[in-house]
Design a protein around this motif. Structure first.
Motif, short mmCIF file in Angstrom:
data_model
loop_
_atom_site.label_atom_id
_atom_site.label_comp_id
_atom_site.label_asym_id
_atom_site.label_seq_id
_atom_site.Cartn_x
_atom_site.Cartn_y
_atom_site.Cartn_z
N GLY B 43 0.99 -1.07 0.17
CA GLY B 43 -0.27 0.03 -0.08
C GLY B 43 1.02 1.76 0.41
N PRO B 44 0.42 2.34 -0.32
CA PRO B 44 0.98 3.67 -0.85
C PRO B 44 1.37 4.09 0.81
N GLU B 45 2.48 4.89 1.20
CA GLU B 45 2.48 5.16 2.51
C GLU B 45 3.11 6.93 2.40
N LEU B 46 2.79 7.45 3.46
CA LEU B 46 3.48 8.64 3.07
C LEU B 46 4.94 9.43 3.07
N LEU B 47 5.36 10.02 1.90
CA LEU B 47 6.83 10.70 1.81
C LEU B 47 6.96 11.57 2.57
N MET B 48 6.12 13.02 1.96
CA MET B 48 6.08 14.26 2.05
C MET B 48 4.81 14.99 2.04
#
Lengths: 114, 112
Positions: B43-48
């Motif tokens: 799943g997507p993960e927050l980077l910025m």
């Protein structure tokens, strides 16, 4: 470990056969959401829930149902799946609805409807 | 026309290169801008995350927002093979998770 879990991870089914994809989070988050991800279209929100017993439609809710009877669980129900619902589905959660930058996503469920 | 446009790539670069990933958008009401990283089968993960215009730096990653041009960028310095992933931009008018609009993602491969 803080996480969002989804089951099953992969599912192949036939048109019209009801199915449920489960989603559970262990972070005591208030907000939960379902997305579908399709090539070229990005992530699109299906349904979301601000808290227990509070759910609302996202951008693409047709053909889907949800329920939120417990804080930790947010199942996605397809009453009569059709081939255009073949997609990659993600459940996500956030501590508070107003904090989109803290959304945590599950690992995804790849659904194929034949 | 989509509200958020993102070049799908794929983009291949050698290890150590500077990578520039971009999104354009049409809705001038967007104020909250995010970049998510999505590894294969994850799943997507927050980077910025940035609010309004300006730059934000976190290690090898820099996010830029130019609201006047409706253009956001993510720069990756000294790229590593572990940076190989799909990068999704996302934006919101209110900061609410209910109203998040995602780009379609750019697939990046960093070659060792």
């Amino acid at each position: 470990e803080a996480q969002v879990t989804q089951n099953p991870r992969y599912l192949i089914t036939v048109t019209g056969k009801k199915l449920t994809v489960t989603c559970s989070q262990n972070m005591n988050h208030e907000y939960m959401s379902w997305y579908r991800q399709d090539p070229g279209l990005g992530l699109r929100q299906i349904y979301y829930s601000m808290n227990v017993e509070v759910t609302d439609k996202g951008d693409v809710p047709e053909g889907y149902k949800v329920s939120r009877k417990e804080k930790r669980n947010f199942p996605l129900i397809l009453e009569s799946p059709s081939p255009n619902q073949t997609s990659l589905y993600f459940c996500a959660s956030s501590l508070y609805p107003g904090e989109s930058y803290e959304q945590y996503f599950g690992p995804g469920t790849r659904l194929t409807v034949t | 026309q989509k509200e958020v446009e993102q070049d799908p790539g794929p983009l291949s670069v050698p290890e150590g290169a500077i990578v520039s990933l971009n999104c354009t958008y049409s809705n001038s009401a967007f104020q909250y801008f995010m970049w998510y990283r999505q590894y294969s089968r994850k799943g997507p993960e927050l980077l910025m995350y940035t609010y309004s215009s300006g730059n934000k730096e976190d290690g090898r990653f820099t996010a830029q927002v130019d609201k006047s041009s409706k253009y956001i960028s993510l720069f990756i310095r000294d790229s590593q093979p572990s940076d190989s992933a799909t990068y999704l931009c996302a934006m919101s008018r209110t900061g609410s998770a209910r109203q998040l609009t995602f780009g379609s993602g750019t697939q990046l491969t960093v070659l060792p």
